[in-house]
Design a protein around this motif. Structure first.
Motif, PDB file in Angstrom:
ATOM      1  N   LYS A  21       0.840  -1.188   0.000  1.00  0.00           N
ATOM      2  CA  LYS A  21       0.000   0.000   0.000  1.00  0.00           C
ATOM      3  C   LYS A  21       0.878   1.241   0.000  1.00  0.00           C
ATOM      4  CE  LYS A  21      -3.939   0.437   1.655  1.00  0.00           C
ATOM      5  NZ  LYS A  21      -5.125   0.704   2.518  1.00  0.00           N
ATOM      6  N   THR A  24      -3.205   6.007  -0.709  1.00  0.00           N
ATOM      7  CA  THR A  24      -4.556   5.467  -0.892  1.00  0.00           C
ATOM      8  C   THR A  24      -4.606   4.379  -1.958  1.00  0.00           C
ATOM      9  OG1 THR A  24      -5.041   7.225  -2.492  1.00  0.00           O
ATOM     10  CG2 THR A  24      -5.631   7.635  -0.170  1.00  0.00           C
ATOM     11  N   SER A  25      -3.482   4.086  -2.594  1.00  0.00           N
ATOM     12  CA  SER A  25      -3.465   3.057  -3.639  1.00  0.00           C
ATOM     13  C   SER A  25      -2.763   1.805  -3.107  1.00  0.00           C
ATOM     14  CB  SER A  25      -2.750   3.566  -4.897  1.00  0.00           C
ATOM     15  OG  SER A  25      -1.393   3.871  -4.598  1.00  0.00           O
ATOM     16  N   ARG A  27      -1.362  -2.499  -4.259  1.00  0.00           N
ATOM     17  CA  ARG A  27      -1.053  -3.493  -5.292  1.00  0.00           C
ATOM     18  C   ARG A  27      -0.901  -4.855  -4.620  1.00  0.00           C
ATOM     19  NH1 ARG A  27       4.466  -2.989  -8.662  1.00  0.00           N
ATOM     20  NH2 ARG A  27       5.297  -3.529  -6.607  1.00  0.00           N
TER      21      ARG A  27
END
Length: 249
Positions: A21, A24-25, A27
């Protein structure tokens, strides 16, 4: 983890999941292995002497697993020995000794040993021709500096090594990292010693692995520059100590 994954007709098992993380994104990366890699966990093959065809040897090695002997292109009889190892390790030894390529069929669970394909015609990559990036990893996680040798009867290498039951090599580190090599029954101290000295020379140095990103075939128009699956290619890397030879699998 352990969930089945199918991709392009091949069957895998999810072995590792990494979640990252950033703000706010996020993977998620999933590491998968082909199902035949699990043959490394399918039991231990004891050290033994063989006088057999590749088919007979593979039949004995695969007994008790859920994999079966498929097409075998090699019919010659060889005399050889294996050290104690995994099912997958001994299968690879069989392929190396008899020659040919192991091919695992995910659908039928057949393990084939086919005549080796591919060409070795000098296809190569350099930084000026095809190599987009290069990564070298030096890894000492399996490095050992002292190995004790003993056979199944408990006889050690001491009689052949001045009364010392181990060999050691502190070329890379002064830290004592101990391992034990168990030989098969009947191995003499001198025979064990002859094996352990060059074996330790390999184990007492870091493992090197290479990863290259190379360009595709679109700019490689000459026949010698083009390659197919199973072909041998070279990466001529002036930054590293040696060129890297690989098969396209």
């Amino acid at each position: 983890p352990e969930m089945p994954v199918t991709f392009k007709g091949r069957h895998y098992v999810a072995m590792g999941i990494t979640t990252t993380k950033t703000g706010t994104s996020g993977r998620v990366e999933v590491y998968c292995e082909r199902i035949w890699y699990h043959l490394v966990y399918a039991g231990q093959i004891d050290a033994q002497t063989w006088s057999s065809t590749a088919r007979a040897a593979k039949t004995r090695v695969l007994a008790g697993t859920d994999w079966y002997v498929g097409q075998i292109d090699k019919t010659n009889v060889l005399n050889w020995e294996n050290e104690s190892g995994t099912v997958l390790g001994v299968l690879n030894q069989i392929a190396s000794l008899y020659g040919g390529d192991l091919v695992f069929d995910d659908q039928t669970h057949f393990v084939h040993l086919l005549n080796q394909g591919g060409r070795d015609r000098g296809t190569y990559f350099t930084y000026e021709k095809g190599v987009e990036s290069a990564t070298r990893r030096t890894d000492t996680t399996s490095l050992v500096t002292r190995i004790y040798g003993r056979n199944a009867e408990g006889l050690t290498i001491a009689p052949a090594n001045g009364g010392v039951d181990y060999v050691e090599d502190f070329t890379w580190t002064n830290e004592v990292r101990v391992s034990v090599y168990d030989f098969r029954s009947g191995m003499t101290p001198q025979a064990m010693m002859n094996f352990l000295v060059p074996f330790l020379a390999l184990r007492a140095t870091p493992n090197l692995s290479y990863e290259y990103q190379v360009s595709g075939l679109i700019d490689r128009v000459d026949e010698v520059d083009r390659f197919e699956v199973r072909d041998i290619i070279f990466v001529m890397d002036e930054d590293f100590e040696q060129s890297v030879k690989s098969r396209i699998v």
